[in-house]
Motif scaffolding. Sequence first.
Motif, PDB file in Angstrom:
ATOM      1  N   PRO A  82       0.748  -1.318  -0.075  1.00 32.25           N
ATOM      2  CA  PRO A  82       0.072   0.229  -0.026  1.00 32.25           C
ATOM      3  C   PRO A  82       0.813   1.130   0.113  1.00 32.25           C
ATOM      4  O   PRO A  82       2.016   1.414   0.837  1.00 32.25           O
ATOM      5  N   LYS A 113       0.772   2.304  -7.089  1.00 31.95           N
ATOM      6  CA  LYS A 113       0.064   1.344  -8.062  1.00 31.95           C
ATOM      7  C   LYS A 113      -1.094   2.052  -8.711  1.00 31.95           C
ATOM      8  O   LYS A 113      -1.238   1.716  -9.919  1.00 31.95           O
ATOM      9  N   THR A 117      -9.465  -3.739  -7.566  1.00 29.01           N
ATOM     10  CA  THR A 117     -10.516  -4.588  -6.586  1.00 29.01           C
ATOM     11  C   THR A 117     -10.882  -3.489  -5.518  1.00 29.01           C
ATOM     12  O   THR A 117     -11.744  -3.550  -5.026  1.00 29.01           O
ATOM     13  N   GLY A 118      -9.860  -2.768  -4.863  1.00 28.46           N
ATOM     14  CA  GLY A 118     -10.201  -1.617  -3.942  1.00 28.46           C
ATOM     15  C   GLY A 118     -11.434  -0.673  -4.259  1.00 28.46           C
ATOM     16  O   GLY A 118     -12.205  -0.425  -3.622  1.00 28.46           O
ATOM     17  N   ARG A 123     -14.960  -0.477  -2.691  1.00 28.31           N
ATOM     18  CA  ARG A 123     -15.551   0.775  -2.152  1.00 28.31           C
ATOM     19  C   ARG A 123     -16.864   1.066  -2.914  1.00 28.31           C
ATOM     20  O   ARG A 123     -17.664   1.730  -2.426  1.00 28.31           O
ATOM     21  N   LEU A 166      -8.050  -8.028   5.140  1.00 29.28           N
ATOM     22  CA  LEU A 166      -8.511  -8.345   3.785  1.00 29.28           C
ATOM     23  C   LEU A 166      -9.939  -8.769   3.641  1.00 29.28           C
ATOM     24  O   LEU A 166     -10.472  -9.811   4.543  1.00 29.28           O
ATOM     25  N   VAL A 167     -10.529  -8.414   2.513  1.00 22.21           N
ATOM     26  CA  VAL A 167     -11.791  -9.062   2.276  1.00 22.21           C
ATOM     27  C   VAL A 167     -11.815 -10.566   1.853  1.00 22.21           C
ATOM     28  O   VAL A 167     -10.582 -10.997   1.423  1.00 22.21           O
ATOM     29  N   VAL A 173     -13.911 -11.576  -3.086  1.00 24.34           N
ATOM     30  CA  VAL A 173     -13.033 -10.727  -4.177  1.00 24.34           C
ATOM     31  C   VAL A 173     -13.140 -11.485  -5.326  1.00 24.34           C
ATOM     32  O   VAL A 173     -13.017 -10.785  -6.458  1.00 24.34           O
ATOM     33  N   GLY A 209      -4.098  -4.532  -6.966  1.00 15.98           N
ATOM     34  CA  GLY A 209      -4.602  -4.750  -5.839  1.00 15.98           C
ATOM     35  C   GLY A 209      -5.081  -6.139  -5.719  1.00 15.98           C
ATOM     36  O   GLY A 209      -5.853  -6.537  -4.811  1.00 15.98           O
ATOM     37  N   ARG A 221      -3.894 -10.680  -3.833  1.00 16.18           N
ATOM     38  CA  ARG A 221      -3.421 -10.101  -2.805  1.00 16.18           C
ATOM     39  C   ARG A 221      -3.165 -11.429  -1.787  1.00 16.18           C
ATOM     40  O   ARG A 221      -2.670 -11.307  -0.745  1.00 16.18           O
ATOM     41  N   ARG A 223      -0.091  11.063   3.097  1.00 13.69           N
ATOM     42  CA  ARG A 223      -1.530  10.652   2.128  1.00 13.69           C
ATOM     43  C   ARG A 223      -2.744  10.904   3.294  1.00 13.69           C
ATOM     44  O   ARG A 223      -3.858  11.284   2.840  1.00 13.69           O
TER      45      ARG A 223
HETATM   46  P1  ADP Z   1      -4.420   0.601  -2.110  1.00 12.66           P
HETATM   47  O1  ADP Z   1      -4.471   1.872  -1.365  1.00 12.66           O
HETATM   48  O2  ADP Z   1      -3.349   0.085  -1.497  1.00 12.66           O
HETATM   49  O3  ADP Z   1      -4.575   0.634  -3.411  1.00 12.66           O
HETATM   50  P2  ADP Z   1      -7.033  -0.876  -2.233  1.00 12.66           P
HETATM   51  O4  ADP Z   1      -7.923   0.312  -2.725  1.00 12.66           O
HETATM   52  O5  ADP Z   1      -6.609  -1.730  -3.412  1.00 12.66           O
HETATM   53  O6  ADP Z   1      -5.683  -0.095  -1.311  1.00 12.66           O
HETATM   54  O7  ADP Z   1      -7.646  -1.772  -1.171  1.00 12.66           O
HETATM   55  C1  ADP Z   1      -8.211  -1.033  -0.070  1.00 12.66           C
HETATM   56  C2  ADP Z   1      -9.053  -2.307   0.902  1.00 12.66           C
HETATM   57  O8  ADP Z   1     -10.046  -3.081   0.194  1.00 12.66           O
HETATM   58  C3  ADP Z   1      -7.775  -3.291   1.444  1.00 12.66           C
HETATM   59  O9  ADP Z   1      -7.239  -2.897   2.658  1.00 12.66           O
HETATM   60  C4  ADP Z   1      -8.879  -4.624   1.698  1.00 12.66           C
HETATM   61  O10 ADP Z   1      -9.701  -4.386   2.824  1.00 12.66           O
HETATM   62  C5  ADP Z   1      -9.626  -4.573   0.400  1.00 12.66           C
HETATM   63  N1  ADP Z   1      -9.379  -5.249  -0.759  1.00 12.66           N
HETATM   64  C6  ADP Z   1      -8.738  -4.715  -1.839  1.00 12.66           C
HETATM   65  N2  ADP Z   1      -8.504  -5.647  -2.731  1.00 12.66           N
HETATM   66  C7  ADP Z   1      -8.343  -6.656  -2.271  1.00 12.66           C
HETATM   67  C8  ADP Z   1      -8.204  -8.051  -2.436  1.00 12.66           C
HETATM   68  N3  ADP Z   1      -7.824  -8.486  -3.704  1.00 12.66           N
HETATM   69  N4  ADP Z   1      -8.370  -8.940  -1.542  1.00 12.66           N
HETATM   70  C9  ADP Z   1      -9.036  -8.783  -0.201  1.00 12.66           C
HETATM   71  N5  ADP Z   1      -9.356  -7.442  -0.039  1.00 12.66           N
HETATM   72  C10 ADP Z   1      -9.032  -6.424  -0.852  1.00 12.66           C
END
Ligand code: ADP
Length: 190
Positions: free
Chosen positions: A9, A13, A31-32, A36, A58-59, A64, A85, A88, A127
């Motif tokens: 993080p 990326k 995936t984030g 969201r 992690l979800v 995911v 993302g 993971r 950030r």
């Molecule tokens: P970043 O700020 O590193 O880009 P992301 O936006 O990818 O973070 O992810 C935010 C949150 O969404 C993670 O902390 C996690 O809870 C969840 N998440 C995102 N992608 C995944 C994944 N591939 N597997 C499990 N949880 C995920």
Amino acid sequence: MNIILLGPPGAGKGTQAARLVAGRGLVQLSTGDMLRAAVAAGSEVGRKAKTVMEAGQLVSDEIVTGVVSERLDQPDVRKGVIFDGFPRTLAQAEALDRLLAEKGMRLDAVVEMRVDDSLLLGRIETRAAETGGTRADDNAETLKNRLGVYHEQTAPLIAYYGGTGTLRTVDGSASIEEVSARIAEVLDAL
Ligand code: ADP
């Protein structure tokens, strides 16, 4: 081409993915962002993901992977995908191998953006201060948790993809321009 951007993080990326979308017409699959959006929409996936995400955990792999599988059925992915993302965990990497095989897609490269923890902790604090609560998981404490989760669950993917011959590592601590240039070199050499 289909690529994975792999890194902790705060490695940048999302920034590099946006540049690849603009420069190469690839589609970003974050995936984030997708999770969201599910939380904002209040869907079943969103309800399951919300608390986990806020804690920086992690979800579940199942949720995911389901979200990614559905996304890969949309026609625009034929332009080429940047996985941002995801995967993971090792289970997600194995699930992605199966999904790609099922859908007749291939993985061209895994670009690891390597950044030291000390630099990340600084970026993370900046950030968190700048975004000031626009993202529920963007506070220094949660981001530190996420860094721990990265080392435990995601870093093993470096060896996994090292073994398949797809791994390319770039120095993610350089400037945005320099990192873009290194990634471009890697992709142009494929
Ligand atoms: P970043 O700020 O590193 O880009 P992301 O936006 O990818 O973070 O992810 C935010 C949150 O969404 C993670 O902390 C996690 O809870 C969840 N998440 C995102 N992608 C995944 C994944 N591939 N597997 C499990 N949880 C995920």
